[in-house]
Design a protein around this motif. Structure first.
Motif, PDB file in Angstrom:
ATOM      1  N   HIS A 130       1.567 -25.128  -3.120  1.00 20.91           N
ATOM      2  CA  HIS A 130       0.160 -24.858  -3.396  1.00 20.91           C
ATOM      3  C   HIS A 130      -0.046 -24.299  -4.803  1.00 20.91           C
ATOM      4  CE1 HIS A 130       0.047 -25.231   0.981  1.00 20.91           C
ATOM      5  NE2 HIS A 130      -1.281 -25.258   0.925  1.00 20.91           N
ATOM      6  N   PHE A 131       1.020 -23.758  -5.422  1.00 22.33           N
ATOM      7  CA  PHE A 131       0.893 -23.153  -6.735  1.00 22.33           C
ATOM      8  C   PHE A 131       1.179 -24.149  -7.868  1.00 22.33           C
ATOM      9  CE2 PHE A 131       2.575 -19.230  -4.368  1.00 22.33           C
ATOM     10  CZ  PHE A 131       1.293 -18.895  -3.940  1.00 22.33           C
ATOM     11  N   LYS A 132       1.495 -25.368  -7.518  1.00 21.21           N
ATOM     12  CA  LYS A 132       1.921 -26.345  -8.522  1.00 21.21           C
ATOM     13  C   LYS A 132       0.780 -26.630  -9.502  1.00 21.21           C
ATOM     14  CE  LYS A 132       4.241 -30.812  -9.029  1.00 21.21           C
ATOM     15  NZ  LYS A 132       4.823 -31.975  -8.319  1.00 21.21           N
ATOM     16  N   GLY A 133       1.065 -26.485 -10.783  1.00 24.97           N
ATOM     17  CA  GLY A 133       0.103 -26.776 -11.835  1.00 24.97           C
ATOM     18  C   GLY A 133      -0.906 -25.673 -12.096  1.00 24.97           C
ATOM     19  N   LEU A 134      -0.832 -24.566 -11.387  1.00 23.54           N
ATOM     20  CA  LEU A 134      -1.795 -23.466 -11.568  1.00 23.54           C
ATOM     21  C   LEU A 134      -1.186 -22.384 -12.454  1.00 23.54           C
ATOM     22  CD1 LEU A 134      -3.104 -23.067  -7.898  1.00 23.54           C
ATOM     23  CD2 LEU A 134      -4.177 -24.330  -9.788  1.00 23.54           C
ATOM     24  N   PRO A 135      -2.035 -21.707 -13.263  1.00 28.56           N
ATOM     25  CA  PRO A 135      -1.516 -20.597 -14.072  1.00 28.56           C
ATOM     26  C   PRO A 135      -1.021 -19.461 -13.170  1.00 28.56           C
ATOM     27  CG  PRO A 135      -3.811 -21.102 -14.632  1.00 28.56           C
ATOM     28  CD  PRO A 135      -3.440 -21.958 -13.475  1.00 28.56           C
ATOM     29  N   MET A 136      -0.157 -18.605 -13.743  1.00 31.11           N
ATOM     30  CA  MET A 136       0.419 -17.494 -12.970  1.00 31.11           C
ATOM     31  C   MET A 136      -0.658 -16.556 -12.438  1.00 31.11           C
ATOM     32  SD  MET A 136       3.352 -16.393 -11.920  1.00 31.11           S
ATOM     33  CE  MET A 136       4.449 -17.282 -13.022  1.00 31.11           C
ATOM     34  N   VAL A 137      -1.703 -16.292 -13.285  1.00 31.72           N
ATOM     35  CA  VAL A 137      -2.781 -15.393 -12.852  1.00 31.72           C
ATOM     36  C   VAL A 137      -3.499 -15.967 -11.641  1.00 31.72           C
ATOM     37  CG1 VAL A 137      -4.949 -14.309 -13.542  1.00 31.72           C
ATOM     38  CG2 VAL A 137      -3.057 -14.461 -15.168  1.00 31.72           C
ATOM     39  N   LYS A 138      -3.739 -17.281 -11.646  1.00 32.04           N
ATOM     40  CA  LYS A 138      -4.418 -17.914 -10.524  1.00 32.04           C
ATOM     41  C   LYS A 138      -3.554 -17.859  -9.269  1.00 32.04           C
ATOM     42  CE  LYS A 138      -7.451 -20.531  -8.417  1.00 32.04           C
ATOM     43  NZ  LYS A 138      -8.769 -19.998  -8.008  1.00 32.04           N
ATOM     44  N   GLN A 139      -2.237 -18.039  -9.445  1.00 32.40           N
ATOM     45  CA  GLN A 139      -1.334 -17.974  -8.292  1.00 32.40           C
ATOM     46  C   GLN A 139      -1.377 -16.576  -7.655  1.00 32.40           C
ATOM     47  OE1 GLN A 139       2.587 -19.243  -9.434  1.00 32.40           O
ATOM     48  NE2 GLN A 139       1.847 -21.074 -10.546  1.00 32.40           N
ATOM     49  N   HIS A 140      -1.314 -15.547  -8.496  1.00 29.49           N
ATOM     50  CA  HIS A 140      -1.356 -14.168  -7.973  1.00 29.49           C
ATOM     51  C   HIS A 140      -2.693 -13.882  -7.293  1.00 29.49           C
ATOM     52  CE1 HIS A 140       2.076 -12.443 -10.659  1.00 29.49           C
ATOM     53  NE2 HIS A 140       2.436 -13.543  -9.997  1.00 29.49           N
ATOM     54  N   ARG A 141      -3.768 -14.449  -7.891  1.00 29.27           N
ATOM     55  CA  ARG A 141      -5.083 -14.187  -7.290  1.00 29.27           C
ATOM     56  C   ARG A 141      -5.187 -14.839  -5.927  1.00 29.27           C
ATOM     57  NH1 ARG A 141      -9.875 -15.590 -11.110  1.00 29.27           N
ATOM     58  NH2 ARG A 141      -8.816 -13.933 -12.273  1.00 29.27           N
ATOM     59  N   MET A 142      -4.577 -16.000  -5.748  1.00 31.72           N
ATOM     60  CA  MET A 142      -4.613 -16.643  -4.443  1.00 31.72           C
ATOM     61  C   MET A 142      -3.904 -15.775  -3.394  1.00 31.72           C
ATOM     62  SD  MET A 142      -3.790 -20.591  -5.608  1.00 31.72           S
ATOM     63  CE  MET A 142      -3.668 -21.179  -3.914  1.00 31.72           C
ATOM     64  N   VAL A 143      -2.807 -15.137  -3.792  1.00 35.62           N
ATOM     65  CA  VAL A 143      -2.084 -14.274  -2.856  1.00 35.62           C
ATOM     66  C   VAL A 143      -2.904 -13.035  -2.511  1.00 35.62           C
ATOM     67  CG1 VAL A 143      -0.013 -12.873  -2.533  1.00 35.62           C
ATOM     68  CG2 VAL A 143       0.160 -15.120  -3.626  1.00 35.62           C
ATOM     69  N   THR A 144      -3.487 -12.389  -3.541  1.00 37.98           N
ATOM     70  CA  THR A 144      -4.264 -11.162  -3.289  1.00 37.98           C
ATOM     71  C   THR A 144      -5.529 -11.449  -2.496  1.00 37.98           C
ATOM     72  OG1 THR A 144      -5.315 -11.437  -5.464  1.00 37.98           O
ATOM     73  CG2 THR A 144      -3.376  -9.998  -5.329  1.00 37.98           C
ATOM     74  N   ASP A 145      -6.140 -12.630  -2.707  1.00 32.81           N
ATOM     75  CA  ASP A 145      -7.326 -12.976  -1.916  1.00 32.81           C
ATOM     76  C   ASP A 145      -6.973 -13.130  -0.445  1.00 32.81           C
ATOM     77  OD1 ASP A 145      -8.895 -12.897  -4.152  1.00 32.81           O
ATOM     78  OD2 ASP A 145      -8.902 -15.082  -4.476  1.00 32.81           O
ATOM     79  N   GLU A 146      -5.818 -13.707  -0.173  1.00 32.36           N
ATOM     80  CA  GLU A 146      -5.407 -13.886   1.208  1.00 32.36           C
ATOM     81  C   GLU A 146      -5.091 -12.548   1.882  1.00 32.36           C
ATOM     82  OE1 GLU A 146      -4.650 -15.795   4.736  1.00 32.36           O
ATOM     83  OE2 GLU A 146      -5.617 -16.510   2.891  1.00 32.36           O
TER      84      GLU A 146
ATOM     85  N   GLY B  87      -5.560  -0.917   2.432  1.00 37.75           N
ATOM     86  CA  GLY B  87      -4.872   0.214   3.058  1.00 37.75           C
ATOM     87  C   GLY B  87      -3.546   0.578   2.413  1.00 37.75           C
ATOM     88  N   ILE B  88      -3.198  -0.018   1.247  1.00 34.76           N
ATOM     89  CA  ILE B  88      -1.927   0.291   0.593  1.00 34.76           C
ATOM     90  C   ILE B  88      -2.180   0.666  -0.850  1.00 34.76           C
ATOM     91  CG2 ILE B  88      -0.666  -1.281   2.118  1.00 34.76           C
ATOM     92  CD1 ILE B  88      -0.623  -3.311  -0.115  1.00 34.76           C
ATOM     93  N   HIS B  89      -1.106   1.135  -1.518  1.00 34.48           N
ATOM     94  CA  HIS B  89      -1.229   1.541  -2.917  1.00 34.48           C
ATOM     95  C   HIS B  89      -1.092   0.379  -3.900  1.00 34.48           C
ATOM     96  CE1 HIS B  89      -1.548   5.537  -1.631  1.00 34.48           C
ATOM     97  NE2 HIS B  89      -0.261   5.798  -1.430  1.00 34.48           N
ATOM     98  N   GLY B  90      -0.311  -0.640  -3.556  1.00 37.25           N
ATOM     99  CA  GLY B  90      -0.169  -1.735  -4.497  1.00 37.25           C
ATOM    100  C   GLY B  90       0.804  -2.803  -4.022  1.00 37.25           C
ATOM    101  N   LEU B  91       0.809  -3.918  -4.762  1.00 39.98           N
ATOM    102  CA  LEU B  91       1.691  -5.043  -4.490  1.00 39.98           C
ATOM    103  C   LEU B  91       2.449  -5.418  -5.762  1.00 39.98           C
ATOM    104  CD1 LEU B  91      -0.633  -7.426  -2.410  1.00 39.98           C
ATOM    105  CD2 LEU B  91       1.244  -6.038  -1.530  1.00 39.98           C
ATOM    106  N   GLN B  92       3.679  -5.861  -5.576  1.00 43.30           N
ATOM    107  CA  GLN B  92       4.469  -6.448  -6.671  1.00 43.30           C
ATOM    108  C   GLN B  92       4.672  -7.925  -6.298  1.00 43.30           C
ATOM    109  OE1 GLN B  92       8.243  -4.592  -7.288  1.00 43.30           O
ATOM    110  NE2 GLN B  92       8.952  -6.162  -8.710  1.00 43.30           N
ATOM    111  N   ILE B  93       4.008  -8.834  -7.024  1.00 38.81           N
ATOM    112  CA  ILE B  93       3.960 -10.242  -6.630  1.00 38.81           C
ATOM    113  C   ILE B  93       4.740 -11.087  -7.653  1.00 38.81           C
ATOM    114  CG2 ILE B  93       2.455 -12.195  -6.127  1.00 38.81           C
ATOM    115  CD1 ILE B  93       0.228 -10.216  -5.497  1.00 38.81           C
ATOM    116  N   LYS B  94       5.564 -11.959  -7.098  1.00 41.65           N
ATOM    117  CA  LYS B  94       6.269 -12.955  -7.905  1.00 41.65           C
ATOM    118  C   LYS B  94       6.082 -14.307  -7.252  1.00 41.65           C
ATOM    119  CE  LYS B  94      10.765 -14.131  -9.875  1.00 41.65           C
ATOM    120  NZ  LYS B  94      12.211 -13.772  -9.978  1.00 41.65           N
ATOM    121  N   THR B  95       5.460 -15.261  -7.983  1.00 43.62           N
ATOM    122  CA  THR B  95       5.149 -16.562  -7.425  1.00 43.62           C
ATOM    123  C   THR B  95       5.803 -17.673  -8.259  1.00 43.62           C
ATOM    124  OG1 THR B  95       3.108 -16.707  -8.724  1.00 43.62           O
ATOM    125  CG2 THR B  95       2.937 -15.761  -6.504  1.00 43.62           C
ATOM    126  N   SER B  96       6.013 -18.800  -7.588  1.00 47.91           N
ATOM    127  CA  SER B  96       6.534 -20.002  -8.260  1.00 47.91           C
ATOM    128  C   SER B  96       6.213 -21.215  -7.408  1.00 47.91           C
ATOM    129  CB  SER B  96       8.042 -19.883  -8.494  1.00 47.91           C
ATOM    130  OG  SER B  96       8.730 -19.803  -7.256  1.00 47.91           O
TER     131      SER B  96
END
Length: 319
Positions: free
Chosen positions: A284-300, A307-316
């Motif tokens: 699903h991340f193919k051809g998308l910028p890294m920022v867009k990939q991270h935003r898709m994860v955070t939106d989901e 309810g948490i302090h933060g996320l460390q996200i690595k996408t490919s």
């Protein structure tokens, strides 16, 4: 006979066990009660034998006469008892002048009556000072007992937590532990033994964490962070990871949304569920910028992020 002095008035109740004036007042009350009963009896007799058939004017005259009769008797009684009180206090309840004949009561036997007023005042001041010191000692002892009970309770809690942490000494391989947990483990092991219970004075010039009481509050709290997650440490040490509730929920949502070829969700807050590291690879991340990939994860994971302090996200997008 001259009137009684102030000292004589003070000594009389101590000797008799009652105040002479109160005895005279009681006798006067008895006289008032007798006059009231006599007037009421006369009123009942007149209402039964003389007033029936009389006019309203006659009735009013009778009642007015009864009131006047009662007032006259009470006035004569007051005058008589005034004279009786003066006579009894001068003759019946008479005491010799202390200057002529010193009086010593039974409970005063053995006292040194030659002590001057100045010496007596000095002794009374010393007694007052000693009384204040005694009260202060009692308050201090009460605070000390409370502090000892509190210290004993803290010691018991600390020993219970130490017993929960004994399993740490059996862990040989800690290389696989997360860095945060390993650092916390090293610090806990480096903590000095708890000092013996003591009551230290408060020092308002130091921060709370630098005081003795602050250390006693901080050290058990640090141990609690480890003791509340013993199974997590054992799981990491044995290299058999089992997702906790937060990890499982995040993994399930991302699996359904992105069908990833690789998905790793790890609670890096030591099991507290406040910070997660996510490594995900999906087509699903193919051809998308890294920022867009991270935003898709955070939106989901929008609901979980609240309810948490933060996320460390690595996408490919590769497998």
């Amino acid at each position: 006979m001259p009137p009684l002095s102030t000292i004589q008035h003070l000594i009389l109740p101590d000797i008799l066990g009652f105040t002479p004036q109160l005895l005279v007042d009681d006798l006067l009350d008895i006289g008032y009660d007798a006059i009231t009963k006599a007037t009421e009896a006369l009123e009942q007799y007149l209402e039964s034998n003389w007033l029936p058939g009389r006019s309203t004017q006659d009735r009013e005259s009778v009642y007015a006469g009864l009131v006047s009769f009662q007032t006259l008797l009470q006035s004569h009684l007051d005058k008589a008892f005034d004279a009786f009180e003066l006579w009894s206090l001068k003759n019946v309840f008479a005491l010799p002048d202390p200057a002529e004949m010193p009086l010593v009561l039974p409970h005063q036997t053995g006292l040194d009556l030659t002590v001057t007023e100045e010496e007596e005042n000095r002794v009374m001041k010393e007694i007052d000072i000693l009384r204040k010191k005694l009260d202060a000692q009692k308050r201090l002892q009460a605070r000390l007992r409370l502090a000892v009970r509190l210290s004993n309770a803290r010691t018991a809690r600390s020993e219970a937590r130490l017993e929960q942490l004994r399993f740490l000494s059996t862990i040989k391989d800690t290389i696989s532990l997360p860095q945060e947990v390993q650092l916390l483990l090293d610090r806990v092991k480096a903590l000095p033994p708890a000092p013996l219970p003591s009551v230290a004075p408060l020092d308002s010039t130091k921060p709370q964490w630098q005081t003795h009481a602050g250390y006693l509050d901080w050290a058990p709290l640090t141990r609690r962070l480890i003791s509340t997650r013993p199974l997590l440490l054992l799981r990491n040490a044995s290299n058999t990871p089992t997702p906790n509730k937060g990890e499982a929920l995040i993994r399930e949502k991302l699996q359904l949304k992105f069908q990833p070829s690789r998905l790793d969700v790890q609670d890096v807050s030591g099991g507290c569920g406040t910070f997660y590291a996510i490594n995900i690879a999906s087509a699903h991340f193919k051809g998308l910028p890294m920022v867009k990939q991270h935003r898709m994860v955070t939106d989901e994971l929008k609901a979980e992020i609240e309810g948490i302090h933060g996320l460390q996200i690595k996408t490919s997008s590769d497998a």
